[in-house]
Write a protein that holds these residues in place. Sequence first.
Motif, short mmCIF file in Angstrom:
data_model
loop_
_atom_site.label_atom_id
_atom_site.label_comp_id
_atom_site.label_asym_id
_atom_site.label_seq_id
_atom_site.Cartn_x
_atom_site.Cartn_y
_atom_site.Cartn_z
N PRO A 128 0.81 -1.15 0.00
CA PRO A 128 0.04 0.00 -0.03
C PRO A 128 0.85 1.24 0.10
O PRO A 128 0.57 2.16 -0.48
CB PRO A 128 -0.63 -0.11 1.33
CG PRO A 128 -0.11 -1.25 2.07
CD PRO A 128 0.54 -1.96 1.19
N HIS A 129 2.02 1.26 0.73
CA HIS A 129 2.88 2.54 0.86
C HIS A 129 3.65 2.67 -0.59
O HIS A 129 3.73 3.91 -0.90
CB HIS A 129 3.85 2.47 1.95
CG HIS A 129 3.19 2.79 3.32
ND1 HIS A 129 2.34 3.40 3.49
CD2 HIS A 129 2.95 1.50 4.05
CE1 HIS A 129 1.84 3.17 4.87
NE2 HIS A 129 2.31 2.17 5.37
N ALA A 130 4.06 1.58 -0.98
CA ALA A 130 4.62 1.52 -2.48
C ALA A 130 3.79 2.00 -3.48
O ALA A 130 4.11 2.97 -4.50
CB ALA A 130 5.15 0.18 -2.81
N LEU A 131 2.54 1.58 -3.44
CA LEU A 131 1.42 1.96 -4.35
C LEU A 131 1.14 3.49 -4.16
O LEU A 131 1.19 4.37 -5.20
CB LEU A 131 0.39 1.33 -4.27
CG LEU A 131 0.19 -0.12 -4.93
CD1 LEU A 131 -0.89 -0.83 -4.52
CD2 LEU A 131 0.59 -0.19 -6.37
N ALA A 132 1.18 3.94 -2.98
CA ALA A 132 0.89 5.36 -2.71
C ALA A 132 2.05 6.46 -3.36
O ALA A 132 1.96 7.37 -3.80
CB ALA A 132 0.77 5.78 -1.29
N VAL A 133 3.30 5.87 -3.20
CA VAL A 133 4.53 6.61 -3.78
C VAL A 133 4.30 6.70 -5.25
O VAL A 133 4.60 7.59 -5.97
CB VAL A 133 6.04 5.87 -3.21
CG1 VAL A 133 6.90 6.59 -4.03
CG2 VAL A 133 5.90 6.03 -1.82
N GLY A 134 4.11 5.36 -5.74
CA GLY A 134 3.89 5.28 -7.24
C GLY A 134 2.88 6.22 -7.62
O GLY A 134 2.91 6.83 -8.67
#
Length: 241
Positions: A128-134
């Motif tokens: 979820p945090h990686a997707l938020a950065v993406g």
Amino acid sequence: METPYGSAPMPIWERPEPRPRVAPVPLSREKIAATAIRLADAHGLDGLSLRRIAKELGVGPMRLYDYVTNRSELLDLMVDAVYAQIAEAGRRSEWRATVLAIARETRTAALDHEWFSDLLGGRPHLGPHALAVGESTAAALSQAPGVHDIDDLQRALGALNAFIIGALRREITERRTARSTGTDEPAFQASLGPYLTRMLNTGRYPTVARLVIDGAHLNAEETFNHNLTTILDGITSRPHT
């Protein structure tokens, strides 16, 4: 645990955590990831295992398998915990400021957690945090003047990610090499200087000679920021074709 759509295992992000137990030691995926990050920061990824983490937490190894089923899931948790730090930088009102902040925070995270650079550019990061950065990065770049359609956005993201991954891996590799071998400029000059001088004196490598003789030892942070802004300048000025 299987999904309703077939036999593929449910991603760790969608699996509920086991019901917490007070004794002997309360656990959570967050606690396991934090311990794993601490061990990886100190010893690297090669020495990381669920058994070692269990010993650090004071529990039996089998208990960890209630929370993570394998090493890949453990790395996913660790990586996404680092992305949580990076995600904080993505809250800017202007596209260029957002991209600059995310890229710089990614560098800071890689310097704080050297193992993180080893995992960039390989297996997709889908927590979820990686997707938020993406999402923050893609949304920001989509507003750049030189990005006109989805193809432009894909190319811009590709160029930016290739730069960040390459720059960070090189910087971390150089730092590790210097730390493990004690290599410094005087030592290098004493060991390979005479050979390099002989080769450059042949006249066959005039541009390399200029770089060696006249080039300064560039500051890593300044170089990263300079090259990052060059990438963004290129994206901004790209004409609509």
